[in-house]
Design an enzyme around this catalytic site. Structure first.
Site, PDB file in Angstrom:
ATOM      1  N   CYS A   1      32.001 -56.096 -19.188  1.00  0.00           N
ATOM      2  CA  CYS A   1      33.325 -56.712 -19.367  1.00  0.00           C
ATOM      3  C   CYS A   1      33.181 -58.229 -19.447  1.00  0.00           C
ATOM      4  O   CYS A   1      32.433 -58.832 -18.670  1.00  0.00           O
ATOM      5  CB  CYS A   1      34.251 -56.329 -18.213  1.00  0.00           C
TER       6      CYS A   1
ATOM      7  N   CYS B   1      36.066 -61.574 -12.911  1.00  0.00           N
ATOM      8  CA  CYS B   1      36.752 -61.236 -11.657  1.00  0.00           C
ATOM      9  C   CYS B   1      35.699 -61.095 -10.540  1.00  0.00           C
ATOM     10  O   CYS B   1      34.824 -60.216 -10.632  1.00  0.00           O
ATOM     11  CB  CYS B   1      37.542 -59.947 -11.822  1.00  0.00           C
TER      12      CYS B   1
ATOM     13  N   CYS C   1      34.343 -57.763  -9.049  1.00  0.00           N
ATOM     14  CA  CYS C   1      34.133 -56.594  -9.918  1.00  0.00           C
ATOM     15  C   CYS C   1      32.673 -56.329 -10.276  1.00  0.00           C
ATOM     16  O   CYS C   1      31.947 -57.223 -10.734  1.00  0.00           O
ATOM     17  CB  CYS C   1      34.959 -56.753 -11.194  1.00  0.00           C
TER      18      CYS C   1
ATOM     19  N   CYS D   1      44.053 -41.061 -13.431  1.00  0.00           N
ATOM     20  CA  CYS D   1      44.063 -42.499 -13.726  1.00  0.00           C
ATOM     21  C   CYS D   1      42.754 -42.890 -14.401  1.00  0.00           C
ATOM     22  O   CYS D   1      41.683 -42.678 -13.832  1.00  0.00           O
ATOM     23  CB  CYS D   1      44.186 -43.297 -12.439  1.00  0.00           C
TER      24      CYS D   1
ATOM     25  N   CYS E   1      47.773 -42.099 -16.199  1.00  0.00           N
ATOM     26  CA  CYS E   1      47.787 -43.523 -15.870  1.00  0.00           C
ATOM     27  C   CYS E   1      46.565 -44.149 -16.524  1.00  0.00           C
ATOM     28  O   CYS E   1      45.500 -43.529 -16.568  1.00  0.00           O
ATOM     29  CB  CYS E   1      47.725 -43.719 -14.357  1.00  0.00           C
TER      30      CYS E   1
ATOM     31  N   CYS F   1      52.209 -49.657 -12.161  1.00  0.00           N
ATOM     32  CA  CYS F   1      51.371 -49.526 -10.972  1.00  0.00           C
ATOM     33  C   CYS F   1      50.728 -50.891 -10.785  1.00  0.00           C
ATOM     34  O   CYS F   1      49.925 -51.315 -11.624  1.00  0.00           O
ATOM     35  CB  CYS F   1      50.309 -48.452 -11.211  1.00  0.00           C
TER      36      CYS F   1
ATOM     37  N   ARG G   1      50.010 -47.050  -2.235  1.00  0.00           N
ATOM     38  CA  ARG G   1      48.743 -46.299  -2.284  1.00  0.00           C
ATOM     39  C   ARG G   1      47.646 -46.948  -1.450  1.00  0.00           C
ATOM     40  O   ARG G   1      47.311 -48.126  -1.661  1.00  0.00           O
ATOM     41  CB  ARG G   1      48.264 -46.135  -3.733  1.00  0.00           C
TER      42      ARG G   1
HETATM   43  N1  SAM Z   1      39.826 -54.174 -16.681  1.00  0.00           N
HETATM   44  C1  SAM Z   1      41.069 -53.741 -16.206  1.00  0.00           C
HETATM   45  C2  SAM Z   1      41.752 -54.770 -15.337  1.00  0.00           C
HETATM   46  O1  SAM Z   1      41.105 -55.705 -14.884  1.00  0.00           O
HETATM   47  O2  SAM Z   1      42.952 -54.615 -15.103  1.00  0.00           O
HETATM   48  C3  SAM Z   1      41.015 -52.414 -15.486  1.00  0.00           C
HETATM   49  C4  SAM Z   1      39.918 -52.104 -14.513  1.00  0.00           C
HETATM   50  S1  SAM Z   1      39.879 -53.070 -13.034  1.00  0.00           S
HETATM   51  C5  SAM Z   1      38.324 -52.556 -12.389  1.00  0.00           C
HETATM   52  C6  SAM Z   1      41.174 -52.359 -12.045  1.00  0.00           C
HETATM   53  C7  SAM Z   1      41.403 -52.886 -10.660  1.00  0.00           C
HETATM   54  O3  SAM Z   1      40.439 -52.343  -9.774  1.00  0.00           O
HETATM   55  C8  SAM Z   1      41.312 -54.370 -10.408  1.00  0.00           C
HETATM   56  O4  SAM Z   1      42.455 -55.077 -10.783  1.00  0.00           O
HETATM   57  C9  SAM Z   1      41.129 -54.421  -8.900  1.00  0.00           C
HETATM   58  O5  SAM Z   1      42.370 -54.479  -8.255  1.00  0.00           O
HETATM   59  C10 SAM Z   1      40.433 -53.103  -8.596  1.00  0.00           C
HETATM   60  N2  SAM Z   1      39.056 -53.337  -8.163  1.00  0.00           N
HETATM   61  C11 SAM Z   1      38.000 -53.573  -8.967  1.00  0.00           C
HETATM   62  N3  SAM Z   1      36.886 -53.779  -8.253  1.00  0.00           N
HETATM   63  C12 SAM Z   1      37.230 -53.679  -6.952  1.00  0.00           C
HETATM   64  C13 SAM Z   1      36.510 -53.814  -5.730  1.00  0.00           C
HETATM   65  N4  SAM Z   1      35.221 -54.114  -5.699  1.00  0.00           N
HETATM   66  N5  SAM Z   1      37.175 -53.630  -4.562  1.00  0.00           N
HETATM   67  C14 SAM Z   1      38.504 -53.338  -4.594  1.00  0.00           C
HETATM   68  N6  SAM Z   1      39.224 -53.217  -5.716  1.00  0.00           N
HETATM   69  C15 SAM Z   1      38.605 -53.386  -6.882  1.00  0.00           C
HETATM   70 FE1  SF4 Z   2      36.784 -56.724 -16.343  1.00  0.00          FE
HETATM   71 FE2  SF4 Z   2      36.442 -55.933 -13.838  1.00  0.00          FE
HETATM   72 FE3  SF4 Z   2      38.007 -58.023 -14.367  1.00  0.00          FE
HETATM   73 FE4  SF4 Z   2      38.817 -55.544 -15.095  1.00  0.00          FE
HETATM   74  S1  SF4 Z   2      38.496 -56.295 -13.000  1.00  0.00           S
HETATM   75  S2  SF4 Z   2      38.915 -57.419 -16.317  1.00  0.00           S
HETATM   76  S3  SF4 Z   2      36.825 -54.622 -15.579  1.00  0.00           S
HETATM   77  S4  SF4 Z   2      35.779 -57.893 -14.724  1.00  0.00           S
END
Ligand code: SAM
Ligand code: SF4
Ligand code: DTB
Length: 326
Positions: free
Chosen positions: A63, A67, A70, A107, A138, A198, A270
């Site tokens: 990606c 973030c 992530c 989801c 979802c 959500c 949730r």
């Molecule tokens: N890329 C899309 C986005 O950023 O919206 C969808 C996937 S992203 C992984 C979805 C959500 O998963 C993130 O907004 C975050 O809230 C949650 N998430 C991701 N990694 C996480 C982690 N290590 N611990 C807790 N929540 C996490």
């Molecule tokens: Fe990409 Fe992870 Fe950020 Fe979603 S949360 S935009 S998958 S880096």
């Protein structure tokens, strides 16, 4: 409304929360806060029922975004192997399994900043196929424009997950490749397309109590409360900038769920990521504080979840039943 409720508090649905009020809610004595949240919960829901959603990562890693929490960002050295968008048949077979195990919502997540036109067509096919199984659908695919949101709705999408994750002011410490305003615009596009929202956040990223309060204030002051509010505890993934952040005080997670329940009385709250690191007693406290939904299945997106067998036993011990599909 749950008919047997003894505590008939009828909270008003508010969209005008002040930050000071929310901070005060957070700082109440723990038992006062839990009591208030449980009263609110009982006014609107059967307190012994929990809704089950199962997750599947349909596109993994690589990606472009940064973030800090992530595992799937191309910028961090994590153990994730990237994989392209899954084929429809593979998604359907995972969805069938989730349904057979008792999940009512499927989801699907994709590690994208936003969906690309070529893959978007396949996403629409996936929605139609999963919906045809009688599951709620979802998706979480990153940022959406108004047209993409409309197309997802037409394909049969019930919910779109797009988290604000933290307060607006703390967000720049977590992500630099898109803005809080970008997230809010996607949420508005999803709402306009008449897809259920959500939206929640992550606790334990080094944020302050005021940041948590500000996140819940933003969510509750949206024109319509999100139908689903995932409260995630950070899963500290090796290789991400947040891998070594101090672990969240478990009671802070419970407080956050309780405040979310009080502020958004009719939303499903949730208990999301982080359950694999929680003991049964802490999860019970989260349900007592008003959580009435959770992720069910051995895996979240890329990390482990509590096992289904353990969850079944926990529900038995607590007398919880899962909400059945209508
Ligand atoms: N890329 C899309 C986005 O950023 O919206 C969808 C996937 S992203 C992984 C979805 C959500 O998963 C993130 O907004 C975050 O809230 C949650 N998430 C991701 N990694 C996480 C982690 N290590 N611990 C807790 N929540 C996490
Ligand atoms: Fe990409 Fe992870 Fe950020 Fe979603 S949360 S935009 S998958 S880096
Ligand atoms: C949400 O709020 N939590 C889920 C779902 N929405 C997409 C994701 C949790 C991910 C936890 C880390 C991982 O497994 O990669």
């Amino acid at each position: 409304m749950f008919k047997d409720n003894l505590l008939k508090e009828q909270p008003v649905i508010r969209h005008d929360w002040l930050l000071e009020e929310v901070s005060e809610l957070f700082q109440q004595p723990f038992f006062d806060l839990i009591f208030k949240a449980q009263c609110t919960h009982r006014a609107h829901f059967n307190p012994n029922q929990v809704q089950l959603s199962t997750l599947l990562n349909i596109k993994t890693g690589a990606c472009s975004e940064d973030c800090a929490y992530c595992s799937q960002s191309v910028r961090f050295k994590t153990k994730i192997e990237s994989e392209p968008l899954m084929e429809v048949e593979k998604v359907v077979s995972a969805a069938k399994k989730a349904k057979a195990n008792g999940a009512t919502r499927f989801c699907m997540g994709a590690a994208w900043r936003s969906p690309k036109p070529k893959e978007f067509e396949n996403v629409l096919e996936i929605i139609k196929a999963v919906k045809a199984l009688g599951l709620e659908t979802c998706m979480t695919l990153g940022m959406l424009n108004a047209e993409q949101a409309m197309l997802l709705k037409t394909a049969g999408l019930d919910y779109y997950n797009h988290n604000l994750d933290t307060s607006e002011s703390y967000y720049e410490n977590i992500v630099s490749t898109h803005s809080y305003q970008d997230r809010l615009e996607t949420l508005a596009n999803v709402r306009t397309a008449n897809i259920k929202v959500c939206c929640g956040g992550i606790m334990g990223m080094g944020e302050s109590l005021v940041d948590r309060a500000a996140l819940l204030q933003t969510l509750a002051n949206l024109p319509v409360h999100p139908e689903s509010v995932p409260i995630n505890q950070l899963v500290r993934v090796k290789g991400t900038p947040l891998a070594e952040v101090r672990k969240l005080d478990p009671f802070e997670m419970v407080r956050c769920i309780a405040v979310a329940r009080i502020m958004m009385p009719t939303s499903m709250i949730r208990l999301s990521a982080g359950r694999a690191e929680m003991n049964d007693e802490l999860q019970a406290l989260c349900f007592l504080a008003g959580a009435n939904s959770m992720f069910y299945g051995e895996k979240l997106l890329t990390t482990g979840n509590a096992t289904t067998e353990h969850d079944r036993q926990l529900f038995n011990r607590l007398g919880i039943s899962s909400i059945q599909s209508t």
